[in-house]
Motif scaffolding. Structure first.
Motif, short mmCIF file in Angstrom:
data_model
loop_
_atom_site.label_atom_id
_atom_site.label_comp_id
_atom_site.label_asym_id
_atom_site.label_seq_id
_atom_site.Cartn_x
_atom_site.Cartn_y
_atom_site.Cartn_z
N GLU A 385 0.84 -1.19 0.00
CA GLU A 385 0.00 0.00 0.00
C GLU A 385 0.88 1.24 0.00
OE1 GLU A 385 -2.53 0.61 3.38
OE2 GLU A 385 -3.57 2.27 2.37
N LEU A 386 0.63 2.11 -0.95
CA LEU A 386 1.32 3.40 -0.95
C LEU A 386 0.32 4.42 -0.43
CD1 LEU A 386 2.98 2.11 -3.87
CD2 LEU A 386 4.34 3.64 -2.48
N ALA A 387 0.66 4.95 0.72
CA ALA A 387 -0.33 5.75 1.43
C ALA A 387 0.00 7.23 1.36
CB ALA A 387 -0.37 5.28 2.88
N TYR A 388 -0.83 8.02 2.04
CA TYR A 388 -0.56 9.45 2.14
C TYR A 388 0.77 9.65 2.87
CZ TYR A 388 -5.27 10.29 0.49
OH TYR A 388 -6.38 10.34 -0.28
N CYS A 389 1.32 10.84 2.69
CA CYS A 389 2.67 11.09 3.19
C CYS A 389 2.73 11.11 4.72
CB CYS A 389 3.14 12.43 2.63
SG CYS A 389 4.89 12.69 2.84
N GLY A 390 3.56 10.28 5.29
CA GLY A 390 3.80 10.29 6.73
C GLY A 390 5.07 11.10 7.00
N PHE A 391 5.42 11.21 8.29
CA PHE A 391 6.57 12.05 8.62
C PHE A 391 7.88 11.48 8.06
CE2 PHE A 391 9.94 13.46 11.57
CZ PHE A 391 9.91 14.80 11.22
N GLU A 392 8.03 10.15 8.13
CA GLU A 392 9.28 9.55 7.64
C GLU A 392 9.44 9.77 6.13
OE1 GLU A 392 11.81 8.52 9.26
OE2 GLU A 392 10.80 8.80 11.17
N ALA A 393 8.30 9.65 5.42
CA ALA A 393 8.34 9.88 3.97
C ALA A 393 8.68 11.35 3.70
CB ALA A 393 7.00 9.53 3.35
N PHE A 394 8.12 12.24 4.53
CA PHE A 394 8.43 13.66 4.36
C PHE A 394 9.93 13.91 4.54
CE2 PHE A 394 9.62 17.16 7.18
CZ PHE A 394 9.54 18.23 6.27
N ARG A 395 10.53 13.22 5.52
CA ARG A 395 11.97 13.43 5.77
C ARG A 395 12.81 13.06 4.55
NH1 ARG A 395 14.22 11.52 11.36
NH2 ARG A 395 16.07 12.17 10.23
N VAL A 396 12.38 12.01 3.85
CA VAL A 396 13.12 11.62 2.63
C VAL A 396 13.02 12.75 1.61
CG1 VAL A 396 13.21 9.97 0.73
CG2 VAL A 396 12.66 9.17 3.03
N LEU A 397 11.79 13.29 1.47
CA LEU A 397 11.61 14.36 0.48
C LEU A 397 12.40 15.61 0.87
CD1 LEU A 397 7.79 13.92 -0.24
CD2 LEU A 397 9.68 13.35 -1.75
N ALA A 398 12.39 15.94 2.18
CA ALA A 398 13.13 17.13 2.64
C ALA A 398 14.62 16.96 2.37
CB ALA A 398 12.88 17.34 4.13
N ARG A 399 15.10 15.73 2.55
CA ARG A 399 16.52 15.45 2.30
C ARG A 399 16.82 15.59 0.80
NH1 ARG A 399 17.08 10.04 4.12
NH2 ARG A 399 16.44 10.83 6.15
#
Ligand SMILES: Nc1ncnc2c1ncn2[C@@H]1O[C@H](COP(=O)(O)OP(=O)(O)OP(=O)(O)O)[C@@H](O)[C@H]1O
Ligand SMILES: [Mg+2]
Length: 497
Positions: A385-399
């Protein structure tokens, strides 16, 4: 009488002797080149092997079929490229448009390099035979036949012929798969056409829960190294993935990351362009190993929910003679579509009979709409399942987008992400630098603004829904009261009559 020879005379005599020798040599070459060479070769080789303790193996570039390059030759060429780039003095370079390596290097003709395997030293030499064309031309047409020659001491014969050569061919093929230009195939009806696949996505840049991501990476690694395992347990070397989730959560991006990770080609199968099950089967058979076969938005590609029921219904309708027959074109159009059972056969029938490793990936936004038969384990082994953005996923994008590991605003974003549903695609859009050089703080603030807006909209929506429900309830109650009143009035009027 003494004859005096001048230097000129001597030179003239020598010249004529040389000319005669050359003439004889030319005649020998012209009329007996093959036999003579063969003869010299044969006896010199016998003489040499008597004293010479080394064994030589030649791997020709072309064997058997004239235009088919030998697989062993190209595997050796690839295997030796690293050693050659360090040892050989003359190298040949070729451009490969690859993300990881821009040039492919191999040793030039008549170079030699050494290799060590389990403490045994062997030598690889490259060479070429030039076969002159028999036909006369102003542009001599030479036919170059390249080869690699492996030399090793005869006491290591067993190890080199067994283990070492297996290792060279295996490693060479593996490097080749990694370095090759990968292809993205699409089908136009029953025909595949391809372009070079150059998507930069990787698991590193894919924003999702790290534990889930690692699980997928491990699964893919086990699969791609699992030839022996699959053989042992008697299963076809195939694996099915179902990727589901709302639009913009990274399903297509994950497929690209999978292809890049494994070094596989992608076959993007457009089901709606496939005429029937036979065409589907033909397309499948044409796919090559080390590939990912993708069917995107499978729920939109065909009616997978009611197809079986509809087929049963159609049969019943045909049996019922009282009903008018459908127009023939209509029947034809229906018959020329891929059916669910055709797709099931595609997944596990013929599919299993194709050799080599292949992944099949379905994507959908509505997993609940799919027929359970299609996605059961064994067909679609792994459901992701690819879900809405969680905090860990956000950290990857911020990086990735802002080179940020941490920031004071992260805590606020963590809180908002838990309350608002935003896809990684939307988060990424907000993090995209709008100035040069990038201003990370303004990007984060823009994301916070967007998240607050989403949260507000969601709250408004919830309130609206609640109000609508209440309104509907009130209306229902009112209608109930009115019905009661009407009944009472009716009863009253009945009584009065
Ligand atoms: N998890 C993610 N990690 C990194 N980038 C993402 C992610 N999800 C989406 N994106 C970005 O958003 C864009 C759209 O994502 P993608 O096409 O993979 O979504 P999708 O799930 O396939 O959507 P759809 O269901 O509409 O096909 C991508 O180009 C990518 O840049
Ligand atoms: Mg997609």
């Amino acid at each position: 009488m003494t004859t005096k020879f001048t230097t000129g005379d001597i030179l003239a005599q020598l010249g004529s002797v040389l000319a005669s020798l050359m003439f004889v040599w030319a005649i020998i070459q012209q009329y007996f080149p093959y036999n003579l060479r063969n003869f010299i070769d044969k006896y010199s080789q016998r003489f040499l092997t008597f004293f010479y303790p080394y064994i030589q193996i030649t791997f020709n570039e072309f064997t058997g079929e004239r235009f088919k390059r030998s697989d062993a030759y190209s595997a050796i060429e690839t295997y030796l490229s690293k050693t050659s780039s360090m040892q050989a003095k003359r190298l040949k370079a070729d451009v490969i448009k690859n993300n990881t390596q821009p040039l492919s290097l191999s040793m030039d003709d008549h170079e030699e390099v050494s290799d060590v395997f389990n403490g045994v030293k062997v030598y690889w030499a490259s060479g070429k035979n030039i076969m002159k064309s028999q036909t006369f031309s102003f542009y001599p047409n030479t036919d170059e036949k390249r080869y690699y020659k492996l030399t090793f001491h005869k006491r290591h014969r067993e190890a080199i012929l067994g283990e070492y050569l297996t290792h060279v061919l295996k490693e060479g093929r593996e490097i080749k798969v990694k370095n090759r230009l990968r292809k993205l195939y699409t089908n136009n009806g029953a025909q595949w056409s391809h372009v070079v696949f150059e998507h930069p996505a990787s698991f590193q840049t894919l924003a999702m829960d790290p534990v889930k991501k690692q699980e997928i990476i491990d699964d893919l690694t086990t699969f791609s190294n699992g030839e022996e395992f699959y053989n042992r347990i008697g299963r076809a070397w195939k694996r099915g993935y179902l990727l589901y989730g709302p639009p913009g959560t990274g399903k297509s991006t994950m497929i690209a990351a999978m292809a890049n990770f494994l070094g596989y080609d992608i076959y993007d199968l457009e089901l709606t362009a496939v005429k029937d099950n036979t065409e589907l089967r033909r397309l499948l058979i044409e796919t090559t190993s080390k590939s990912i076969i993708v069917i995107e938005d499978i729920d939109c590609s065909m009616d997978l929910t009611g197809q079986r029921k509809k087929e049963v219904k159609e049969e019943e309708e045909e049996k019922d003679n009282s009903k008018p027959m459908k127009p023939p074109e209509n029947n034809e159009a229906k018959a020329s579509k891929v059916t669910l059972s055709g797709l099931l056969n595609f997944v596990d029938g013929l599919w299993s009979a194709c050799g080599g490793d292949r992944l099949i990936v379905f994507t959908t936004n509505h997993v609940e709409k799919l027929d359970p038969a299609l996605i059961r384990r064994g067909r679609m082994d792994k459901h992701v399942e690819l879900a809405y953005c969680g905090f860990e996923a956000f950290r990857v994008l911020a990086r990735n987008y802002l080179y940020l590991e941490s920031h004071d605003l992260f805590e606020e974003i963590r809180r908002l992400l838990a309350e608002a549903e935003m896809t990684p695609a939307d988060v990424a859009e907000n993090l995209m630098p709008k100035t040069s050089p990038a201003d990370p703080e303004s990007c984060l603030r823009s994301l916070i603004g967007a998240l607050e807006k989403v949260k507000e909209e969601a709250n408004l929506k919830k309130m609206k829904m609640k109000m609508e429900e209440e309104e509907a309830g009130r209306k229902k109650d009112l209608a109930g009261v009115k019905n009661e009143e009407i009944k009472v009035v009716e009863n009253g009027s009945n009584g009065s009559v």
